[in-house]
Design an enzyme around this catalytic site. Structure first.
Site, PDB file in Angstrom:
ATOM      1  N   GLU A 117      59.315  61.454  66.018  1.00  0.00           N
ATOM      2  CA  GLU A 117      57.959  61.236  66.526  1.00  0.00           C
ATOM      3  C   GLU A 117      57.754  59.740  66.755  1.00  0.00           C
ATOM      4  O   GLU A 117      58.410  58.924  66.123  1.00  0.00           O
ATOM      5  CB  GLU A 117      56.929  61.653  65.476  1.00  0.00           C
ATOM      6  CG  GLU A 117      57.056  63.052  64.969  1.00  0.00           C
ATOM      7  CD  GLU A 117      56.276  63.231  63.673  1.00  0.00           C
ATOM      8  OE1 GLU A 117      55.281  63.959  63.698  1.00  0.00           O
ATOM      9  OE2 GLU A 117      56.652  62.642  62.653  1.00  0.00           O
ATOM     10  N   GLU A 176      44.889  62.851  63.872  1.00  0.00           N
ATOM     11  CA  GLU A 176      45.636  63.519  62.811  1.00  0.00           C
ATOM     12  C   GLU A 176      44.857  63.364  61.509  1.00  0.00           C
ATOM     13  O   GLU A 176      44.382  62.282  61.178  1.00  0.00           O
ATOM     14  CB  GLU A 176      47.027  62.891  62.661  1.00  0.00           C
ATOM     15  CG  GLU A 176      47.825  63.485  61.502  1.00  0.00           C
ATOM     16  CD  GLU A 176      49.324  63.217  61.600  1.00  0.00           C
ATOM     17  OE1 GLU A 176      49.760  62.573  62.574  1.00  0.00           O
ATOM     18  OE2 GLU A 176      50.051  63.667  60.699  1.00  0.00           O
TER      19      GLU A 176
END
Ligand SMILES: *[C@@H]1O[C@H](CO)[C@@H](O)[C@H](O)[C@H]1NC(C)=O
Length: 196
Positions: A117, A176
């Site tokens: 990521e 997030e």
């Protein structure tokens, strides 16, 4: 025999009649508490969107018009959500909105791939991300423009073992939450296109 049967029937009828009204209240409250948005991705307002939650707590994701989305969460283990593109490029991305991450949450231009990521962190709660390839803005912000090619080119020049532009499956302005409660409403748009 006859009286036994009718007693049973009468009891069944009474239980049935009682069970219905007594279940409706608690059951619907529990469903309200537990009903998180199911994991999903797709197209909304001309953008790709993605919502993924590991589970736990409660998180509600809502697509708005165009590049807007909103998300609220409570005690969630981990989720990422946002709008962007399935094709990852070095594009300049403009974003704006509100971001209340609680103790632990991130607003980032995020790419995901099975091999790693990347995060370009624009705002965060109290706890800094420990994993993944990550840029961290010195001054937290909730609006601005990120030229992603600057970051991806730097990562690749400094040992990133994969290229987000060829290996990642999406690029979103992600909210997030990680073991926290919070809320965000973010609008995403593309400004310019660059190579990376
Ligand atoms: C990453 O992308 C490059 C270029 O498309 C490709 O050659 C490579 O196999 C990819 N790596 C993985 C692990 O998917």
């Amino acid at each position: 025999m006859v009286s036994f049967t009718s007693t049973l029937l009468a009891v069944t009828t009474v239980v049935g009649a009682l069970a219905f009204p007594t279940q409706v209240g608690p059951r619907s409250e529990n469903e309200m508490e537990a009903r998180s948005t199911p994991n999903q991705q797709g197209q909304s307002g001309g953008y790709f969107y993605q919502f993924w939650s590991e589970g736990g707590g409660d998180v509600t994701y809502t697509n708005g018009a165009g590049g807007e989305y909103s998300v609220t969460w409570q005690n969630v283990d981990d989720f990422t959500a946002g709008k962007g593109w399935q094709q990852v490029t070095g594009r300049a991305i403009t974003f704006s909105g509100t971001f209340n991450p609680g103790t632990n949450g991130y607003l980032a231009v995020y790419t995901w791939s099975g091999i790693g990521e990347t995060y370009i962190l624009e705002n965060l709660g109290l706890i800094t991300l420990a994993a993944a390839y990550c840029s961290i803005r010195r001054q937290k912000r909730t609006s601005g423009t990120v030229t992603t090619s600057n970051h991806y080119n730097w990562y690749n020049a400094h040992g990133l073992p994969f290229n987000p532009s060829t290996n990642a499956t999406y690029q979103i302005v992600s909210t997030e939450g990680f073991g926290s409660s919070g809320s965000a409403t973010i609008t995403v748009e593309k400004k310019d296109e660059f190579n990376s």
